[in-house]
Design a protein around this motif. Sequence first.
Motif, PDB file in Angstrom:
ATOM      1  N   ILE A  21     -34.253  72.242 -32.712  1.00  0.00           N
ATOM      2  CA  ILE A  21     -35.132  72.478 -31.565  1.00  0.00           C
ATOM      3  C   ILE A  21     -36.294  73.371 -31.979  1.00  0.00           C
ATOM      4  CG2 ILE A  21     -35.303  73.188 -29.156  1.00  0.00           C
ATOM      5  CD1 ILE A  21     -32.295  73.175 -28.969  1.00  0.00           C
ATOM      6  N   VAL A  22     -37.494  72.948 -31.643  1.00  0.00           N
ATOM      7  CA  VAL A  22     -38.689  73.774 -31.785  1.00  0.00           C
ATOM      8  C   VAL A  22     -39.129  74.190 -30.386  1.00  0.00           C
ATOM      9  CG1 VAL A  22     -41.146  73.738 -32.346  1.00  0.00           C
ATOM     10  CG2 VAL A  22     -39.481  72.820 -33.971  1.00  0.00           C
ATOM     11  N   PHE A  23     -39.287  75.503 -30.175  1.00  0.00           N
ATOM     12  CA  PHE A  23     -39.718  76.045 -28.888  1.00  0.00           C
ATOM     13  C   PHE A  23     -41.182  76.463 -28.989  1.00  0.00           C
ATOM     14  CE2 PHE A  23     -35.165  76.867 -29.199  1.00  0.00           C
ATOM     15  CZ  PHE A  23     -34.696  76.421 -27.969  1.00  0.00           C
ATOM     16  N   THR A  24     -42.027  75.826 -28.218  1.00  0.00           N
ATOM     17  CA  THR A  24     -43.436  76.208 -28.215  1.00  0.00           C
ATOM     18  C   THR A  24     -43.653  77.389 -27.286  1.00  0.00           C
ATOM     19  OG1 THR A  24     -44.000  74.664 -26.422  1.00  0.00           O
ATOM     20  CG2 THR A  24     -44.145  73.847 -28.697  1.00  0.00           C
ATOM     21  N   ALA A  25     -44.710  78.128 -27.536  1.00  0.00           N
ATOM     22  CA  ALA A  25     -45.019  79.336 -26.766  1.00  0.00           C
ATOM     23  C   ALA A  25     -46.053  79.035 -25.687  1.00  0.00           C
ATOM     24  CB  ALA A  25     -45.522  80.428 -27.689  1.00  0.00           C
ATOM     25  N   GLY A  26     -45.828  79.596 -24.517  1.00  0.00           N
ATOM     26  CA  GLY A  26     -46.758  79.440 -23.412  1.00  0.00           C
ATOM     27  C   GLY A  26     -46.300  78.400 -22.414  1.00  0.00           C
ATOM     28  N   CYS A  27     -46.603  78.645 -21.141  1.00  0.00           N
ATOM     29  CA  CYS A  27     -46.261  77.701 -20.077  1.00  0.00           C
ATOM     30  C   CYS A  27     -47.223  77.903 -18.921  1.00  0.00           C
ATOM     31  CB  CYS A  27     -44.817  77.912 -19.604  1.00  0.00           C
ATOM     32  SG  CYS A  27     -44.236  76.642 -18.441  1.00  0.00           S
ATOM     33  N   ASN A  28     -47.506  76.834 -18.195  1.00  0.00           N
ATOM     34  CA  ASN A  28     -48.372  76.912 -17.020  1.00  0.00           C
ATOM     35  C   ASN A  28     -47.580  77.184 -15.750  1.00  0.00           C
ATOM     36  OD1 ASN A  28     -47.267  74.293 -17.426  1.00  0.00           O
ATOM     37  ND2 ASN A  28     -48.761  73.378 -16.041  1.00  0.00           N
ATOM     38  N   PHE A  29     -46.248  77.263 -15.835  1.00  0.00           N
ATOM     39  CA  PHE A  29     -45.398  77.630 -14.712  1.00  0.00           C
ATOM     40  C   PHE A  29     -44.861  79.045 -14.934  1.00  0.00           C
ATOM     41  CE2 PHE A  29     -43.859  73.065 -13.448  1.00  0.00           C
ATOM     42  CZ  PHE A  29     -45.164  72.697 -13.191  1.00  0.00           C
ATOM     43  N   ARG A  30     -44.379  79.633 -13.855  1.00  0.00           N
ATOM     44  CA  ARG A  30     -43.746  80.951 -13.925  1.00  0.00           C
ATOM     45  C   ARG A  30     -42.440  80.911 -13.133  1.00  0.00           C
ATOM     46  NH1 ARG A  30     -46.680  81.221 -17.444  1.00  0.00           N
ATOM     47  NH2 ARG A  30     -48.134  82.855 -18.078  1.00  0.00           N
ATOM     48  N   CYS A  31     -41.562  80.003 -13.500  1.00  0.00           N
ATOM     49  CA  CYS A  31     -40.273  79.881 -12.827  1.00  0.00           C
ATOM     50  C   CYS A  31     -39.461  81.146 -13.099  1.00  0.00           C
ATOM     51  CB  CYS A  31     -39.514  78.660 -13.334  1.00  0.00           C
ATOM     52  SG  CYS A  31     -40.464  77.122 -13.280  1.00  0.00           S
ATOM     53  N   PRO A  32     -39.043  81.881 -12.080  1.00  0.00           N
ATOM     54  CA  PRO A  32     -38.355  83.145 -12.327  1.00  0.00           C
ATOM     55  C   PRO A  32     -37.030  82.980 -13.069  1.00  0.00           C
ATOM     56  CG  PRO A  32     -38.321  82.579  -9.994  1.00  0.00           C
ATOM     57  CD  PRO A  32     -39.267  81.629 -10.649  1.00  0.00           C
ATOM     58  N   PHE A  33     -36.418  81.796 -12.997  1.00  0.00           N
ATOM     59  CA  PHE A  33     -35.122  81.565 -13.645  1.00  0.00           C
ATOM     60  C   PHE A  33     -35.264  81.070 -15.074  1.00  0.00           C
ATOM     61  CE2 PHE A  33     -36.464  77.875 -11.236  1.00  0.00           C
ATOM     62  CZ  PHE A  33     -36.335  76.827 -12.140  1.00  0.00           C
ATOM     63  N   CYS A  34     -36.476  80.947 -15.576  1.00  0.00           N
ATOM     64  CA  CYS A  34     -36.687  80.462 -16.939  1.00  0.00           C
ATOM     65  C   CYS A  34     -35.922  81.331 -17.928  1.00  0.00           C
ATOM     66  CB  CYS A  34     -38.170  80.478 -17.282  1.00  0.00           C
ATOM     67  SG  CYS A  34     -38.529  79.953 -18.980  1.00  0.00           S
ATOM     68  N   HIS A  35     -35.125  80.697 -18.799  1.00  0.00           N
ATOM     69  CA  HIS A  35     -34.323  81.473 -19.754  1.00  0.00           C
ATOM     70  C   HIS A  35     -35.086  81.784 -21.040  1.00  0.00           C
ATOM     71  CE1 HIS A  35     -33.611  77.278 -20.980  1.00  0.00           C
ATOM     72  NE2 HIS A  35     -33.424  77.762 -22.177  1.00  0.00           N
ATOM     73  N   ASN A  36     -36.338  81.307 -21.122  1.00  0.00           N
ATOM     74  CA  ASN A  36     -37.186  81.624 -22.277  1.00  0.00           C
ATOM     75  C   ASN A  36     -38.383  82.456 -21.834  1.00  0.00           C
ATOM     76  OD1 ASN A  36     -35.665  80.321 -24.249  1.00  0.00           O
ATOM     77  ND2 ASN A  36     -36.638  78.354 -23.880  1.00  0.00           N
ATOM     78  N   GLY A  37     -38.106  83.510 -21.080  1.00  0.00           N
ATOM     79  CA  GLY A  37     -39.172  84.302 -20.489  1.00  0.00           C
ATOM     80  C   GLY A  37     -40.197  84.818 -21.478  1.00  0.00           C
ATOM     81  N   GLU A  38     -39.765  85.236 -22.662  1.00  0.00           N
ATOM     82  CA  GLU A  38     -40.706  85.773 -23.648  1.00  0.00           C
ATOM     83  C   GLU A  38     -41.667  84.703 -24.146  1.00  0.00           C
ATOM     84  OE1 GLU A  38     -38.663  87.715 -26.778  1.00  0.00           O
ATOM     85  OE2 GLU A  38     -37.916  89.353 -25.504  1.00  0.00           O
ATOM     86  N   LEU A  39     -41.211  83.462 -24.193  1.00  0.00           N
ATOM     87  CA  LEU A  39     -42.100  82.381 -24.617  1.00  0.00           C
ATOM     88  C   LEU A  39     -43.138  82.071 -23.551  1.00  0.00           C
ATOM     89  CD1 LEU A  39     -39.662  79.805 -26.275  1.00  0.00           C
ATOM     90  CD2 LEU A  39     -41.201  81.408 -27.386  1.00  0.00           C
ATOM     91  N   VAL A  40     -42.785  82.284 -22.305  1.00  0.00           N
ATOM     92  CA  VAL A  40     -43.694  81.985 -21.200  1.00  0.00           C
ATOM     93  C   VAL A  40     -44.811  83.013 -21.111  1.00  0.00           C
ATOM     94  CG1 VAL A  40     -43.852  81.884 -18.679  1.00  0.00           C
ATOM     95  CG2 VAL A  40     -41.977  80.727 -19.860  1.00  0.00           C
ATOM     96  N   THR A  41     -44.465  84.276 -21.293  1.00  0.00           N
ATOM     97  CA  THR A  41     -45.431  85.347 -21.051  1.00  0.00           C
ATOM     98  C   THR A  41     -46.008  85.961 -22.323  1.00  0.00           C
ATOM     99  OG1 THR A  41     -43.643  86.979 -20.983  1.00  0.00           O
ATOM    100  CG2 THR A  41     -44.293  85.958 -18.899  1.00  0.00           C
ATOM    101  N   GLY A  42     -45.459  85.628 -23.488  1.00  0.00           N
ATOM    102  CA  GLY A  42     -45.922  86.246 -24.727  1.00  0.00           C
ATOM    103  C   GLY A  42     -47.382  85.974 -25.010  1.00  0.00           C
ATOM    104  N   VAL A  43     -48.067  86.989 -25.522  1.00  0.00           N
ATOM    105  CA  VAL A  43     -49.497  86.836 -25.807  1.00  0.00           C
ATOM    106  C   VAL A  43     -49.800  87.144 -27.278  1.00  0.00           C
ATOM    107  CG1 VAL A  43     -50.239  87.299 -23.449  1.00  0.00           C
ATOM    108  CG2 VAL A  43     -49.920  89.213 -25.025  1.00  0.00           C
ATOM    109  N   GLU A  44     -48.774  87.139 -28.113  1.00  0.00           N
ATOM    110  CA  GLU A  44     -49.006  87.437 -29.521  1.00  0.00           C
ATOM    111  C   GLU A  44     -49.966  86.413 -30.139  1.00  0.00           C
ATOM    112  OE1 GLU A  44     -46.112  87.064 -28.127  1.00  0.00           O
ATOM    113  OE2 GLU A  44     -44.777  88.746 -28.565  1.00  0.00           O
ATOM    114  N   GLU A  45     -50.728  86.874 -31.097  1.00  0.00           N
ATOM    115  CA  GLU A  45     -51.642  85.972 -31.784  1.00  0.00           C
ATOM    116  C   GLU A  45     -51.007  85.373 -33.030  1.00  0.00           C
ATOM    117  OE1 GLU A  45     -55.414  87.718 -32.487  1.00  0.00           O
ATOM    118  OE2 GLU A  45     -55.800  88.161 -30.381  1.00  0.00           O
ATOM    119  N   THR A  46     -49.904  85.942 -33.466  1.00  0.00           N
ATOM    120  CA  THR A  46     -49.153  85.352 -34.574  1.00  0.00           C
ATOM    121  C   THR A  46     -47.756  85.049 -34.069  1.00  0.00           C
ATOM    122  OG1 THR A  46     -48.433  87.515 -35.370  1.00  0.00           O
ATOM    123  CG2 THR A  46     -50.466  86.608 -36.310  1.00  0.00           C
ATOM    124  N   TRP A  47     -47.146  84.024 -34.649  1.00  0.00           N
ATOM    125  CA  TRP A  47     -45.878  83.541 -34.138  1.00  0.00           C
ATOM    126  C   TRP A  47     -44.840  83.549 -35.254  1.00  0.00           C
ATOM    127  CZ3 TRP A  47     -45.753  83.453 -29.092  1.00  0.00           C
ATOM    128  CH2 TRP A  47     -46.989  83.405 -28.422  1.00  0.00           C
TER     129      TRP A  47
END
Length: 232
Positions: A21-47
Amino acid sequence: MRIGGFQKLTLLDYPGQVACIVFTAGCNFRCPFCHNGELVTGVEETWPVSEEEVFAYLEKRRGILDGLVLSGGEPLLQPDAEAFIRHVRELGYLVKLDTNGSFPDRLKRLLDEGLLDYVAMDIKAAPERYGAVIGRDAADILPRIRRSVALLRERGVPHEFRTTLVKGLHREEEIPGIAAWIAGEEAYYLQSYKETEGVLAPDGLESFSHEELHRMLAAAREICPGAWLRGE
């Protein structure tokens, strides 16, 4: 492509296949139950994971792995998702896409190009509750969800729909409205919310009981005979 995580082996996330599994960073939704919260809100420039690392791993695992799951975040938010998928396919792997269905034009392009072998699409809520569940205004989202559902049906690629049921966001009486998005014979999975360390906003969220989930499944099956409870 912004890769926020890489799981090198899964026997559960791609039906019938041994995959990574490859998990991409960033999402256009903000579902509070999302279990990948750091991927949704992370703003790092390096991954933490590079494409080169993923491709090198796939090269070594030819004949051992069957496929790759592209998940997120929301993978179709990534402008170079198509190029990444093409490379994976060129290495001889199947590709499963996990998506929230909000980018039907990009989904159509991948389907038209024959780049997807399986698609799992989330149905987050009944239409009138979509905005509350995804954490943003849904007026422009609802037509896109309908189009993505139609695309998966029209193209005939193996697919499933799924809804994570969360006490505090969903109610039992809303199940017919959620299932009505599909109203067909396709595989439709209801899955129970489980609180984990990475949940985006867990306050006030709970899991439904076994009995409640089975009542909800019965209601879904009246509209979607192919409905199941995931994990049972």
